[in-house]
Write a protein that holds these residues in place. Structure first.
Motif, PDB file in Angstrom:
ATOM      1  N   ASP A 162      -7.743 -15.639   5.870  1.00 23.70           N
ATOM      2  CA  ASP A 162      -7.696 -17.081   6.114  1.00 23.70           C
ATOM      3  C   ASP A 162      -8.892 -17.742   5.428  1.00 23.70           C
ATOM      4  O   ASP A 162      -9.790 -17.063   4.922  1.00 23.70           O
ATOM      5  CB  ASP A 162      -7.664 -17.383   7.608  1.00 23.70           C
ATOM      6  CG  ASP A 162      -8.827 -16.768   8.374  1.00 23.70           C
ATOM      7  OD1 ASP A 162      -9.849 -16.395   7.758  1.00 23.70           O
ATOM      8  OD2 ASP A 162      -8.731 -16.650   9.609  1.00 23.70           O
ATOM      9  N   VAL A 163      -8.895 -19.054   5.418  1.00 20.79           N
ATOM     10  CA  VAL A 163      -9.931 -19.806   4.699  1.00 20.79           C
ATOM     11  C   VAL A 163     -11.336 -19.518   5.231  1.00 20.79           C
ATOM     12  O   VAL A 163     -12.251 -19.271   4.436  1.00 20.79           O
ATOM     13  CB  VAL A 163      -9.605 -21.322   4.702  1.00 20.79           C
ATOM     14  CG1 VAL A 163     -10.755 -22.127   4.134  1.00 20.79           C
ATOM     15  CG2 VAL A 163      -8.336 -21.579   3.906  1.00 20.79           C
ATOM     16  N   PRO A 164     -11.571 -19.533   6.541  1.00 18.95           N
ATOM     17  CA  PRO A 164     -12.938 -19.262   7.011  1.00 18.95           C
ATOM     18  C   PRO A 164     -13.452 -17.875   6.602  1.00 18.95           C
ATOM     19  O   PRO A 164     -14.619 -17.726   6.246  1.00 18.95           O
ATOM     20  CB  PRO A 164     -12.839 -19.385   8.535  1.00 18.95           C
ATOM     21  CG  PRO A 164     -11.666 -20.278   8.762  1.00 18.95           C
ATOM     22  CD  PRO A 164     -10.700 -19.949   7.662  1.00 18.95           C
ATOM     23  N   THR A 165     -12.600 -16.870   6.640  1.00 20.95           N
ATOM     24  CA  THR A 165     -13.028 -15.516   6.279  1.00 20.95           C
ATOM     25  C   THR A 165     -13.319 -15.422   4.785  1.00 20.95           C
ATOM     26  O   THR A 165     -14.312 -14.817   4.377  1.00 20.95           O
ATOM     27  CB  THR A 165     -11.960 -14.486   6.687  1.00 20.95           C
ATOM     28  OG1 THR A 165     -11.676 -14.649   8.081  1.00 20.95           O
ATOM     29  CG2 THR A 165     -12.435 -13.066   6.427  1.00 20.95           C
ATOM     30  N   VAL A 166     -12.463 -16.013   3.972  1.00 14.28           N
ATOM     31  CA  VAL A 166     -12.709 -16.022   2.531  1.00 14.28           C
ATOM     32  C   VAL A 166     -13.983 -16.804   2.213  1.00 14.28           C
ATOM     33  O   VAL A 166     -14.800 -16.379   1.390  1.00 14.28           O
ATOM     34  CB  VAL A 166     -11.487 -16.588   1.764  1.00 14.28           C
ATOM     35  CG1 VAL A 166     -11.803 -16.784   0.286  1.00 14.28           C
ATOM     36  CG2 VAL A 166     -10.286 -15.655   1.930  1.00 14.28           C
ATOM     37  N   ALA A 167     -14.185 -17.929   2.888  1.00 17.93           N
ATOM     38  CA  ALA A 167     -15.397 -18.728   2.676  1.00 17.93           C
ATOM     39  C   ALA A 167     -16.636 -17.936   3.073  1.00 17.93           C
ATOM     40  O   ALA A 167     -17.662 -17.975   2.370  1.00 17.93           O
ATOM     41  CB  ALA A 167     -15.318 -20.030   3.467  1.00 17.93           C
ATOM     42  N   LEU A 207     -21.353 -14.719   1.412  1.00 15.28           N
ATOM     43  CA  LEU A 207     -22.042 -13.426   1.343  1.00 15.28           C
ATOM     44  C   LEU A 207     -22.434 -13.102  -0.093  1.00 15.28           C
ATOM     45  O   LEU A 207     -23.558 -12.658  -0.360  1.00 15.28           O
ATOM     46  CB  LEU A 207     -21.166 -12.304   1.899  1.00 15.28           C
ATOM     47  CG  LEU A 207     -20.811 -12.311   3.372  1.00 15.28           C
ATOM     48  CD1 LEU A 207     -19.839 -11.188   3.686  1.00 15.28           C
ATOM     49  CD2 LEU A 207     -22.039 -12.209   4.234  1.00 15.28           C
ATOM     50  N   GLY A 208     -21.500 -13.315  -1.016  1.00 22.42           N
ATOM     51  CA  GLY A 208     -21.783 -13.048  -2.427  1.00 22.42           C
ATOM     52  C   GLY A 208     -22.861 -13.954  -2.984  1.00 22.42           C
ATOM     53  O   GLY A 208     -23.784 -13.497  -3.676  1.00 22.42           O
ATOM     54  N   ILE A 209     -22.763 -15.236  -2.675  1.00 21.92           N
ATOM     55  CA  ILE A 209     -23.780 -16.188  -3.132  1.00 21.92           C
ATOM     56  C   ILE A 209     -25.132 -15.835  -2.523  1.00 21.92           C
ATOM     57  O   ILE A 209     -26.161 -15.813  -3.212  1.00 21.92           O
ATOM     58  CB  ILE A 209     -23.362 -17.631  -2.789  1.00 21.92           C
ATOM     59  CG1 ILE A 209     -22.153 -18.034  -3.635  1.00 21.92           C
ATOM     60  CG2 ILE A 209     -24.528 -18.600  -2.991  1.00 21.92           C
ATOM     61  CD1 ILE A 209     -21.494 -19.329  -3.184  1.00 21.92           C
ATOM     62  N   GLY A 210     -25.132 -15.532  -1.237  1.00 25.03           N
ATOM     63  CA  GLY A 210     -26.377 -15.161  -0.557  1.00 25.03           C
ATOM     64  C   GLY A 210     -27.003 -13.908  -1.137  1.00 25.03           C
ATOM     65  O   GLY A 210     -28.228 -13.827  -1.304  1.00 25.03           O
ATOM     66  N   ALA A 211     -26.176 -12.908  -1.450  1.00 26.89           N
ATOM     67  CA  ALA A 211     -26.702 -11.669  -2.032  1.00 26.89           C
ATOM     68  C   ALA A 211     -27.331 -11.926  -3.399  1.00 26.89           C
ATOM     69  O   ALA A 211     -28.417 -11.420  -3.700  1.00 26.89           O
ATOM     70  CB  ALA A 211     -25.591 -10.625  -2.134  1.00 26.89           C
ATOM     71  N   LEU A 212     -26.663 -12.730  -4.216  1.00 29.66           N
ATOM     72  CA  LEU A 212     -27.231 -13.057  -5.535  1.00 29.66           C
ATOM     73  C   LEU A 212     -28.512 -13.877  -5.407  1.00 29.66           C
ATOM     74  O   LEU A 212     -29.500 -13.628  -6.116  1.00 29.66           O
ATOM     75  CB  LEU A 212     -26.212 -13.804  -6.389  1.00 29.66           C
ATOM     76  CG  LEU A 212     -25.258 -12.929  -7.185  1.00 29.66           C
ATOM     77  CD1 LEU A 212     -24.187 -13.780  -7.848  1.00 29.66           C
ATOM     78  CD2 LEU A 212     -25.991 -12.104  -8.214  1.00 29.66           C
ATOM     79  N   LEU A 213     -28.524 -14.853  -4.521  1.00 33.84           N
ATOM     80  CA  LEU A 213     -29.738 -15.639  -4.300  1.00 33.84           C
ATOM     81  C   LEU A 213     -30.859 -14.768  -3.729  1.00 33.84           C
ATOM     82  O   LEU A 213     -32.037 -14.940  -4.076  1.00 33.84           O
ATOM     83  CB  LEU A 213     -29.456 -16.825  -3.382  1.00 33.84           C
ATOM     84  CG  LEU A 213     -28.576 -17.930  -3.972  1.00 33.84           C
ATOM     85  CD1 LEU A 213     -28.256 -18.978  -2.915  1.00 33.84           C
ATOM     86  CD2 LEU A 213     -29.233 -18.557  -5.191  1.00 33.84           C
ATOM     87  N   GLY A 214     -30.502 -13.818  -2.869  1.00 29.85           N
ATOM     88  CA  GLY A 214     -31.485 -12.874  -2.334  1.00 29.85           C
ATOM     89  C   GLY A 214     -32.082 -12.009  -3.433  1.00 29.85           C
ATOM     90  O   GLY A 214     -33.291 -11.727  -3.437  1.00 29.85           O
ATOM     91  N   PHE A 215     -31.253 -11.599  -4.380  1.00 27.07           N
ATOM     92  CA  PHE A 215     -31.718 -10.829  -5.542  1.00 27.07           C
ATOM     93  C   PHE A 215     -32.734 -11.645  -6.340  1.00 27.07           C
ATOM     94  O   PHE A 215     -33.802 -11.150  -6.707  1.00 27.07           O
ATOM     95  CB  PHE A 215     -30.505 -10.436  -6.403  1.00 27.07           C
ATOM     96  CG  PHE A 215     -30.855  -9.804  -7.717  1.00 27.07           C
ATOM     97  CD1 PHE A 215     -31.373  -8.518  -7.773  1.00 27.07           C
ATOM     98  CD2 PHE A 215     -30.635 -10.484  -8.899  1.00 27.07           C
ATOM     99  CE1 PHE A 215     -31.691  -7.930  -8.990  1.00 27.07           C
ATOM    100  CE2 PHE A 215     -30.933  -9.910 -10.127  1.00 27.07           C
ATOM    101  CZ  PHE A 215     -31.469  -8.625 -10.169  1.00 27.07           C
ATOM    102  N   VAL A 216     -32.410 -12.903  -6.583  1.00 25.55           N
ATOM    103  CA  VAL A 216     -33.329 -13.787  -7.323  1.00 25.55           C
ATOM    104  C   VAL A 216     -34.630 -13.972  -6.542  1.00 25.55           C
ATOM    105  O   VAL A 216     -35.726 -13.911  -7.117  1.00 25.55           O
ATOM    106  CB  VAL A 216     -32.658 -15.141  -7.628  1.00 25.55           C
ATOM    107  CG1 VAL A 216     -33.659 -16.145  -8.190  1.00 25.55           C
ATOM    108  CG2 VAL A 216     -31.487 -14.952  -8.586  1.00 25.55           C
TER     109      VAL A 216
END
Length: 177
Positions: free
Chosen positions: A73-78, A83-92
């Protein structure tokens, strides 16, 4: 990068990738993205590290939606996207801290920066879809502990591999550029 260094980076990336798939399957919703992002920032160059973070997130999502039956559903996909954006920002964030501080303080500070950045990105995503109830101090503390344990285990694994198999994994913890 020499051929030996490139091979060591490729093997280390494969080890981290395998641990990501195992972790996603075994630990489901508490995968340590901040720990993985920090280890990638400490041990891989920018391109390989970012690729590993994206691959780790992708593996986590594939395992979650196919083997763990996450709701489609939309909330789970969001949440997955945050999570992906957060992981990349965490890497930076981890790379930024590592560039400014010296060891051993840098490693702990990089993990803290990655964790706070990652959690902030997820929280912002959750604000848009009404799921901020999982951000209690107890839950955040548990996730932080999980990340710290994974971070220590991955650092230990890296040290073990570089000491026992230096021809395959190199001789240094840091291979960043």
């Amino acid at each position: 990068m020499t051929k030996q260094t490139a091979t060591a980076a490729l093997l280390w990336t494969a080890v981290l990738g395998a641990s990501a798939i195992f972790g996603s399957w075994f630990f489901a919703c508490v995968f340590p993205f901040a720990a993985m992002a920090t280890i990638a920032a400490m041990t891989l160059d920018l391109r390989r590290g970012a690729a590993l973070v994206v691959a780790t997130w992708s593996a986590n999502q594939i395992v979650g939606f196919t083997l763990m039956n996450y709701p489609q559903d939309v909330p789970t996909v969001a949440l997955g996207i945050s999570l992906g954006i957060g992981a990349l920002l965490g890497f930076v964030a981890a790379r930024t801290v590592l560039a400014r501080l010296t060891q051993p303080v840098a490693a702990v500070a990089a993990l803290a920066a990655a964790f706070v950045t990652y959690e902030a990105a997820i929280y912002v995503g959750a604000l848009g879809f009404g799921g901020t109830d999982t951000f209690s101090p107890a839950i955040i503390g548990g996730v932080a502990l999980n990340d710290a344990i994974w971070f220590a285990a991955l650092l230990g694994l890296r040290a073990l591999l570089t000491r026992t198999l230096p021809a395959q994994f190199g001789t240094q913890i840091a291979a960043r550029a």
